[in-house]
Design a protein around this motif. Structure first.
Motif, PDB file in Angstrom:
ATOM      1  N   UNK A 122       0.877  -1.166   0.000  1.00 31.02           N
ATOM      2  CA  UNK A 122       0.000   0.000   0.000  1.00 31.02           C
ATOM      3  C   UNK A 122       0.915   1.216   0.000  1.00 31.02           C
ATOM      4  N   UNK A 123       0.557   2.210  -0.758  1.00 29.09           N
ATOM      5  CA  UNK A 123       1.353   3.429  -0.813  1.00 29.09           C
ATOM      6  C   UNK A 123       1.817   3.725  -2.215  1.00 29.09           C
ATOM      7  N   UNK A 181       4.585  -2.813   3.394  1.00 29.07           N
ATOM      8  CA  UNK A 181       4.603  -4.127   2.753  1.00 29.07           C
ATOM      9  C   UNK A 181       3.953  -5.153   3.663  1.00 29.07           C
ATOM     10  N   UNK A 182       3.106  -5.985   3.086  1.00 28.51           N
ATOM     11  CA  UNK A 182       2.626  -7.185   3.756  1.00 28.51           C
ATOM     12  C   UNK A 182       3.343  -8.339   3.103  1.00 28.51           C
ATOM     13  N   UNK A 183       3.872  -9.241   3.916  1.00 28.91           N
ATOM     14  CA  UNK A 183       4.569 -10.413   3.395  1.00 28.91           C
ATOM     15  C   UNK A 183       4.026 -11.644   4.098  1.00 28.91           C
ATOM     16  N   UNK A 184       4.112 -12.769   3.428  1.00 29.35           N
ATOM     17  CA  UNK A 184       3.621 -14.005   4.048  1.00 29.35           C
ATOM     18  C   UNK A 184       4.283 -15.210   3.409  1.00 29.35           C
ATOM     19  N   UNK A 185       4.482 -16.228   4.231  1.00 30.10           N
ATOM     20  CA  UNK A 185       4.795 -17.567   3.755  1.00 30.10           C
ATOM     21  C   UNK A 185       3.768 -18.482   4.401  1.00 30.10           C
ATOM     22  N   UNK A 229      -3.798  -3.566   5.292  1.00 29.89           N
ATOM     23  CA  UNK A 229      -3.176  -2.248   5.209  1.00 29.89           C
ATOM     24  C   UNK A 229      -3.884  -1.425   4.149  1.00 29.89           C
ATOM     25  N   UNK A 230      -3.590  -0.132   4.159  1.00 29.19           N
ATOM     26  CA  UNK A 230      -4.129   0.776   3.165  1.00 29.19           C
ATOM     27  C   UNK A 230      -5.367   1.492   3.658  1.00 29.19           C
TER      28      UNK A 230
END
Length: 176
Positions: free
Chosen positions: A52-53, A100-104, A127-128
């Motif tokens: 987001x951004x 940033x959104x991150x995932x595993x 987010x956002x």
């Protein structure tokens, strides 16, 4: 609050899904694009990342994050901490306006330019500008339905798009 998008990540069981809208907003009142893709699979398809951004800032951060993942042999937490540390301490990077959104398959992490690496308590985060709406919807759905992570992420985005003017219903989803 960063405007112009919504990204939600949901982990349920062995599955994690990330969904985002496609709207690109210029200023406060102009929609430039309806079909932007703000979520990617990276590191051999094992990591999800969404932003987001500012788009240009996010692409810079995507590239840096991929480098950190390569150096950390795919260790999401280590790469996230290294990115957050560099992002916060570098004078030029500090001015980047994105989250940033991150995932595993094991975890979801939010990375910010002020040095935070946050793992949500409830396997749901958003987010956002429409993030609060998507978060509330996803949290309610994960606690009260048997829907999959993917279905929860999509439904949460649909709810956010119906409420937030900076979020549209052109939803893209990636899943691990």
């Amino acid at each position: 609050m960063i405007k112009a998008t919504t990204i939600v990540a949901v982990k349920k069981g062995d599955s994690v899904a990330m969904a985002g809208d496609g709207q690109v907003t210029f200023g406060e009142n102009t929609i430039l694009k309806h079909t932007a893709k703000k979520i990617r699979k990276i590191y051999h398809g094992k990591i999800l990342v969404g932003f987001a951004g500012s788009v240009a800032d996010a692409f810079t951060l995507y590239d840096m994050f991929e480098e950190k993942l390569d150096k950390a042999d795919g260790n999401l937490r280590k790469a996230a901490v290294e990115l957050a540390s560099e992002w916060r301490s570098d004078r030029v990077l500090r001015k980047l306006e994105a989250l940033l959104l991150t995932a595993d398959k094991e975890q979801i992490l939010l990375i910010s330019g002020s040095g935070e690496v946050i793992q949500p308590d409830h396997d749901v985060i958003a987010i956002g500008s429409g993030g609060n709406y998507a978060f509330a919807a996803a949290k309610a759905l994960i606690e009260n339905t048997d829907l999959s992570a993917r279905d929860i992420a999509v439904k949460a985005m649909e709810i956010a798009a119906a409420i937030c003017v900076y979020t549209n219903n052109n939803i893209s989803v990636e899943e691990l």
